[in-house]
Motif scaffolding. Structure first.
Motif, PDB file in Angstrom:
ATOM      1  N   SER A  14       0.825  -1.215   0.000  1.00  0.00           N
ATOM      2  CA  SER A  14       0.000   0.000   0.000  1.00  0.00           C
ATOM      3  C   SER A  14       0.855   1.258   0.000  1.00  0.00           C
ATOM      4  CB  SER A  14      -0.931   0.006   1.213  1.00  0.00           C
ATOM      5  OG  SER A  14      -1.839  -1.073   1.146  1.00  0.00           O
ATOM      6  N   ARG A  21      -8.567   2.920  -5.178  1.00  0.00           N
ATOM      7  CA  ARG A  21      -9.717   3.416  -4.409  1.00  0.00           C
ATOM      8  C   ARG A  21     -10.890   3.813  -5.293  1.00  0.00           C
ATOM      9  NH1 ARG A  21      -5.416   5.793  -1.641  1.00  0.00           N
ATOM     10  NH2 ARG A  21      -5.619   7.730  -2.844  1.00  0.00           N
ATOM     11  N   GLN A  64      -4.530  -1.811  -6.439  1.00  0.00           N
ATOM     12  CA  GLN A  64      -4.342  -2.284  -5.073  1.00  0.00           C
ATOM     13  C   GLN A  64      -3.184  -3.268  -4.962  1.00  0.00           C
ATOM     14  OE1 GLN A  64      -8.128  -3.946  -3.928  1.00  0.00           O
ATOM     15  NE2 GLN A  64      -9.252  -2.069  -4.412  1.00  0.00           N
TER      16      GLN A  64
END
Length: 413
Positions: free
Chosen positions: A173, A208, A230
């Motif tokens: 991330s 997102r 992601q």
């Protein structure tokens, strides 16, 4: 074991063609060189890092490269040399794991999940691979280690040349949050431009993004794009020859450089048609369905179409003309990286004496060509009337034979 528990290596050879030439010819070491296609076209296939430091890039015209670097040395590419080196490198990979997938002639993925106990760690495996390639071929590679193929390829691109980058699951991330989405393998210039119009610039923003919004814009690949943002990729490392079995005779070839010239594409299709037709005749099968597969330069974008003809055939000219007919129904969106042709809907034991004299002559000529090509290599002899454009020779295709496990077997109905 879940997908996220996998450990995948991506190995990318640095300036592969140029590095192989410099290794084979000591007088070229440390000098700016550019490799051009075996057909003598004035386009640079790859350049050494010495040349890249002067601005010489892949796809650049030779004259432009020489303008930037007057001392640039031009080297005619040697496909057989590169295929041999790639084959041997992939054999090195197989000493560490049987799960090796050749992405192209200079890139491979390795799933080393089940090898870690034997060798100690992914980093140890990576350094051993780098050392063996350097010792055996005197060339370097950049390696990425990550939980999946997408991230491993991203990692290998982060430090070049001769780099080693590890992306751990807990760091995904953070690394992707501000990483440009265009850095991900599979997001080409056109897709990246569309994403920017949607105010999506980074992987974090892509991951997102509302899935429905992406699906409305990109169709079925919308969800895939969101997952890529992601860092999620569940595609397996698939050794060549272990893909889903198909009842067909086929050949697919990675090109030595991305191309968009229609005449060049047709030349490659002719070579593939010869390979498919020759093998079909060797196994005494014929098919009614000809399929064309195209993979674009960004790797993930591709398409396949097929046509069923009236009668079974194993003649290269019919396969070629059908494949060209399929190609002419499509507007190519990007330069092409890989082409494939297959013959399916097969029939066994098809050889019989043709009724008409002209067909008999054609059959005898085909048999003679097969005998010559089997003895001396593919495309030594072909039908001159089929060759598009003015060039009659020039094999720019890196054929499937370089892959570590050889060519795909014939599967028949």
């Amino acid at each position: 074991m879940t997908v996220n528990q996998r450990t995948v290596i991506h190995c990318d050879m640095n300036a592969f063609f140029a590095s192989v030439e410099q290794s084979a010819r000591p007088e070229l070491r440390g000098k700016p060189i550019a490799v051009v296609g075996s057909g003598g076209r004035p386009v640079i296939t790859t350049s050494s890092y010495e040349a890249r430091a002067r601005g010489v890039k892949t796809g650049m015209a030779v004259w432009e490269g020489r303008r930037l670097c007057p001392e640039l040395i031009i080297v005619i590419g040697d496909n057989k040399k590169y295929q041999h080196t790639s084959t041997e490198i992939n054999r090195i990979f197989q000493d560490f794991t049987p799960e090796v997938e050749a992405f192209s002639i200079d890139e491979s993925w390795l799933d080393i999940t089940h090898s870690l106990k034997m060798f100690g760690s992914a980093e140890t495996i990576a350094y051993q691979i780098k050392a063996r390639i350097k010792h055996q071929f005197d060339i370097t590679c950049s390696i990425g280690i990550a939980p999946n193929k997408l991230l491993a390829k991203l990692a290998s691109d982060l430090q070049k040349p001769d780099g080693l980058t590890i992306i751990k699951p807990d760091d995904v991330s953070r690394i992707l949050e501000h990483m440009p989405a265009s850095e991900l393998c599979g997001i080409g210039k056109k897709t990246a431009a569309t994403l920017r119009l949607m105010n999506i610039n980074t992987c974090g923003e892509l991951g997102r993004c509302d899935e429905a919004r992406l699906t409305r814009k990109f169709g079925i690949i919308g969800r895939r794009l969101m997952l890529m943002g992601q860092g999620i990729d569940d595609s397996p490392v698939t050794p060549f020859g272990e893909e889903d079995e198909v009842k067909s005779v086929g050949h697919s070839s990675t090109l030595e450089r991305d191309i968009d010239d229609p005449l060049e594409i047709r030349r490659f299709l002719l070579q593939l048609s010869e390979m498919v037709g020759s093998r079909a005749r060797r196994y005494n099968v014929a098919g009614k369905t000809i399929s064309l597969y195209v993979r674009y330069a960004d790797f993930f974008s591709s398409w396949g179409k097929q046509t069923t003809i009236k009668r079974h055939t194993n003649q290269s000219d019919e396969i070629y003309r059908t494949a060209v007919g399929i190609l002419e129904t499509v507007d190519l969106e990007q330069p092409v990286r890989l082409l494939g042709i297959s013959l399916s809907n097969l029939q066994h034991e098809v050889e019989q004496l043709p009724l008409f004299i002209e067909d008999r002559k054609k059959l005898e000529a085909t048999k003679a060509m097969d005998e010559v090509n089997q003895k001396y290599g593919n495309m030594v002899v072909t039908l001159g009337s089929l060759l598009p454009g003015k060039e009659k020779r020039g094999n720019h295709v890196i054929p499937p034979s370089w892959r570590p496990d050889g060519i795909k077997n014939v599967k028949c109905t």
